[in-house]
Design a protein around this motif. Structure first.
Motif, PDB file in Angstrom:
ATOM      1  N   ASN A   3      -4.007 -10.217   1.234  1.00  0.00           N
ATOM      2  CA  ASN A   3      -2.808 -10.587   0.467  1.00  0.00           C
ATOM      3  C   ASN A   3      -2.673  -9.790  -0.823  1.00  0.00           C
ATOM      4  N   LYS A   4      -3.784  -9.337  -1.373  1.00  0.00           N
ATOM      5  CA  LYS A   4      -3.777  -8.639  -2.670  1.00  0.00           C
ATOM      6  C   LYS A   4      -3.690  -7.116  -2.537  1.00  0.00           C
ATOM      7  N   ILE A   5      -3.703  -6.610  -1.317  1.00  0.00           N
ATOM      8  CA  ILE A   5      -3.811  -5.170  -1.100  1.00  0.00           C
ATOM      9  C   ILE A   5      -2.508  -4.449  -1.434  1.00  0.00           C
ATOM     10  N   THR A   6      -2.648  -3.386  -2.220  1.00  0.00           N
ATOM     11  CA  THR A   6      -1.541  -2.475  -2.526  1.00  0.00           C
ATOM     12  C   THR A   6      -1.903  -1.046  -2.152  1.00  0.00           C
ATOM     13  N   THR A   7      -3.182  -0.833  -1.841  1.00  0.00           N
ATOM     14  CA  THR A   7      -3.711   0.521  -1.697  1.00  0.00           C
ATOM     15  C   THR A   7      -4.673   0.603  -0.519  1.00  0.00           C
ATOM     16  N   PHE A   8      -4.472   1.639   0.289  1.00  0.00           N
ATOM     17  CA  PHE A   8      -5.381   1.955   1.388  1.00  0.00           C
ATOM     18  C   PHE A   8      -6.063   3.279   1.083  1.00  0.00           C
ATOM     19  N   ILE A   9      -7.369   3.323   1.317  1.00  0.00           N
ATOM     20  CA  ILE A   9      -8.118   4.576   1.190  1.00  0.00           C
ATOM     21  C   ILE A   9      -8.944   4.737   2.460  1.00  0.00           C
ATOM     22  N   PHE A  10      -8.861   5.932   3.042  1.00  0.00           N
ATOM     23  CA  PHE A  10      -9.558   6.201   4.294  1.00  0.00           C
ATOM     24  C   PHE A  10     -10.413   7.452   4.192  1.00  0.00           C
ATOM     25  N   ASP A  11     -11.518   7.434   4.915  1.00  0.00           N
ATOM     26  CA  ASP A  11     -12.298   8.621   5.216  1.00  0.00           C
ATOM     27  C   ASP A  11     -11.582   9.315   6.379  1.00  0.00           C
ATOM     28  N   VAL A  12     -11.958  10.545   6.688  1.00  0.00           N
ATOM     29  CA  VAL A  12     -11.336  11.259   7.807  1.00  0.00           C
ATOM     30  C   VAL A  12     -12.242  11.239   9.029  1.00  0.00           C
ATOM     31  N   ASP A  13     -13.321  12.000   9.002  1.00  0.00           N
ATOM     32  CA  ASP A  13     -14.178  12.145  10.183  1.00  0.00           C
ATOM     33  C   ASP A  13     -14.860  10.827  10.518  1.00  0.00           C
ATOM     34  N   GLY A  14     -14.596  10.329  11.717  1.00  0.00           N
ATOM     35  CA  GLY A  14     -15.143   9.067  12.165  1.00  0.00           C
ATOM     36  C   GLY A  14     -14.243   7.873  11.896  1.00  0.00           C
ATOM     37  N   LYS A  33      -8.464   5.620  -9.064  1.00  0.00           N
ATOM     38  CA  LYS A  33      -8.191   4.313  -9.673  1.00  0.00           C
ATOM     39  C   LYS A  33      -7.614   4.469 -11.079  1.00  0.00           C
ATOM     40  N   ASN A  34      -8.200   5.336 -11.855  1.00  0.00           N
ATOM     41  CA  ASN A  34      -7.709   5.572 -13.220  1.00  0.00           C
ATOM     42  C   ASN A  34      -6.344   6.257 -13.227  1.00  0.00           C
ATOM     43  N   LYS A  35      -6.151   7.177 -12.333  1.00  0.00           N
ATOM     44  CA  LYS A  35      -4.903   7.948 -12.266  1.00  0.00           C
ATOM     45  C   LYS A  35      -3.731   7.101 -11.763  1.00  0.00           C
ATOM     46  N   HIS A  36      -3.994   6.253 -10.760  1.00  0.00           N
ATOM     47  CA  HIS A  36      -2.913   5.512 -10.104  1.00  0.00           C
ATOM     48  C   HIS A  36      -2.873   4.029 -10.483  1.00  0.00           C
ATOM     49  N   LEU A  37      -3.783   3.606 -11.360  1.00  0.00           N
ATOM     50  CA  LEU A  37      -3.751   2.276 -11.973  1.00  0.00           C
ATOM     51  C   LEU A  37      -3.753   1.114 -10.974  1.00  0.00           C
ATOM     52  N   PHE A  38      -4.708   1.128 -10.073  1.00  0.00           N
ATOM     53  CA  PHE A  38      -4.915  -0.019  -9.193  1.00  0.00           C
ATOM     54  C   PHE A  38      -6.296  -0.607  -9.485  1.00  0.00           C
ATOM     55  N   SER A  39      -6.483  -1.871  -9.130  1.00  0.00           N
ATOM     56  CA  SER A  39      -7.773  -2.532  -9.342  1.00  0.00           C
ATOM     57  C   SER A  39      -8.563  -2.540  -8.030  1.00  0.00           C
ATOM     58  N   ASP A  40      -9.851  -2.787  -8.132  1.00  0.00           N
ATOM     59  CA  ASP A  40     -10.710  -2.832  -6.949  1.00  0.00           C
ATOM     60  C   ASP A  40     -10.188  -3.826  -5.918  1.00  0.00           C
ATOM     61  N   GLU A  41      -9.787  -5.008  -6.364  1.00  0.00           N
ATOM     62  CA  GLU A  41      -9.360  -6.050  -5.422  1.00  0.00           C
ATOM     63  C   GLU A  41      -8.077  -5.693  -4.675  1.00  0.00           C
ATOM     64  N   GLN A  42      -7.361  -4.679  -5.118  1.00  0.00           N
ATOM     65  CA  GLN A  42      -6.122  -4.253  -4.460  1.00  0.00           C
ATOM     66  C   GLN A  42      -6.356  -3.210  -3.370  1.00  0.00           C
ATOM     67  N   VAL A  43      -7.612  -2.880  -3.094  1.00  0.00           N
ATOM     68  CA  VAL A  43      -7.933  -1.764  -2.204  1.00  0.00           C
ATOM     69  C   VAL A  43      -8.596  -2.213  -0.909  1.00  0.00           C
ATOM     70  N   VAL A  44      -8.093  -1.640   0.203  1.00  0.00           N
ATOM     71  CA  VAL A  44      -8.823  -1.621   1.468  1.00  0.00           C
ATOM     72  C   VAL A  44      -9.402  -0.215   1.580  1.00  0.00           C
ATOM     73  N   TYR A  45     -10.691  -0.126   1.794  1.00  0.00           N
ATOM     74  CA  TYR A  45     -11.334   1.171   2.049  1.00  0.00           C
ATOM     75  C   TYR A  45     -11.951   1.098   3.431  1.00  0.00           C
ATOM     76  N   MET A  46     -11.632   2.090   4.267  1.00  0.00           N
ATOM     77  CA  MET A  46     -12.243   2.169   5.598  1.00  0.00           C
ATOM     78  C   MET A  46     -13.092   3.424   5.681  1.00  0.00           C
ATOM     79  N   GLY A  47     -14.368   3.218   5.939  1.00  0.00           N
ATOM     80  CA  GLY A  47     -15.305   4.314   6.111  1.00  0.00           C
ATOM     81  C   GLY A  47     -16.206   4.034   7.299  1.00  0.00           C
ATOM     82  N   ASP A  48     -16.996   5.022   7.665  1.00  0.00           N
ATOM     83  CA  ASP A  48     -17.827   4.857   8.858  1.00  0.00           C
ATOM     84  C   ASP A  48     -19.284   5.248   8.689  1.00  0.00           C
ATOM     85  N   ASP A  49     -19.644   5.839   7.535  1.00  0.00           N
ATOM     86  CA  ASP A  49     -21.007   6.348   7.439  1.00  0.00           C
ATOM     87  C   ASP A  49     -21.539   6.218   6.010  1.00  0.00           C
TER      88      ASP A  49
END
Length: 172
Positions: free
Chosen positions: A9-20, A94-110
């Motif tokens: 519900n709090k997400i405003t930002t998605f961050i993804f890795d590429v490979d995997g 985060k500093n450049k685009h002014l979002f907080s940790d709780e607003q982020v989904v990060y998907m990584g694999d390794d």
């Protein structure tokens, strides 16, 4: 957090890795070139998330300008290549685009994704992620890297926020 869905519900930002994550992790060597594939459904979800007002960023240790160009064409806001320290790159975003940790989904694999995933509101991984990443993720997609895991977490987030399959989906 009781469930990862509450965090969506709090997400405003998605961050993804590429490979995997955006790719299946396979690298095809062809005449001194590295070839990767990105799934079109994942690409559609990236475009749709941007259209619906979400920030979308990529942090990768890879260095493919072709991948960067493709992702920027899909509307991704920024693609960071050659990331040696993903936490540092995350902090810069985060500093450049002014979002907080709780607003982020990060998907990584390794392993290089681990420390960033510890900081964000919702950490996610593909089904075939490294054991350590799966154990520490808030959400494990039933899909493997490069085969709809990106679409899965974007779609879930937008559904929770009632922004998926709206009238905007039909207008491009």
């Amino acid at each position: 957090m009781t469930s990862y869905k509450e965090g969506l519900n709090k997400i405003t930002t998605f961050i993804f890795d590429v490979d995997g994550v955006l790719t299946n992790g396979d690298i095809i060597l062809h005449k001194n070139e590295i070839v990767r594939t990105i799934n079109s459904r994942d690409g559609y979800a990236l475009q749709y998330a941007v259209k619906m007002g979400f920030n979308v960023f990529i942090i990768t240790g890879g260095n493919s300008e072709e991948v960067k160009t493709r992702l920027l064409t899909l509307g991704v806001h920024e693609v960071i290549l050659n990331a040696q320290n993903k936490v540092d790159e995350y902090q810069i975003l985060k500093n450049k685009h002014l979002f907080s940790d709780e607003q982020v989904v990060y998907m990584g694999d390794d392993i290089p994704d681990y420390k960033v995933m510890q900081k964000v509101g919702v950490s996610a991984c593909p089904q075939d992620a490294a054991v350590e990443i799966k154990a520490s993720s808030d959400y494990q997609s039933p899909f493997i890297g490069g085969r709809h895991c990106v679409r899965d977490i974007i779609e879930q987030t937008l559904r929770v926020q009632k922004k998926w399959f709206t009238e905007d989906a039909f207008e491009w």
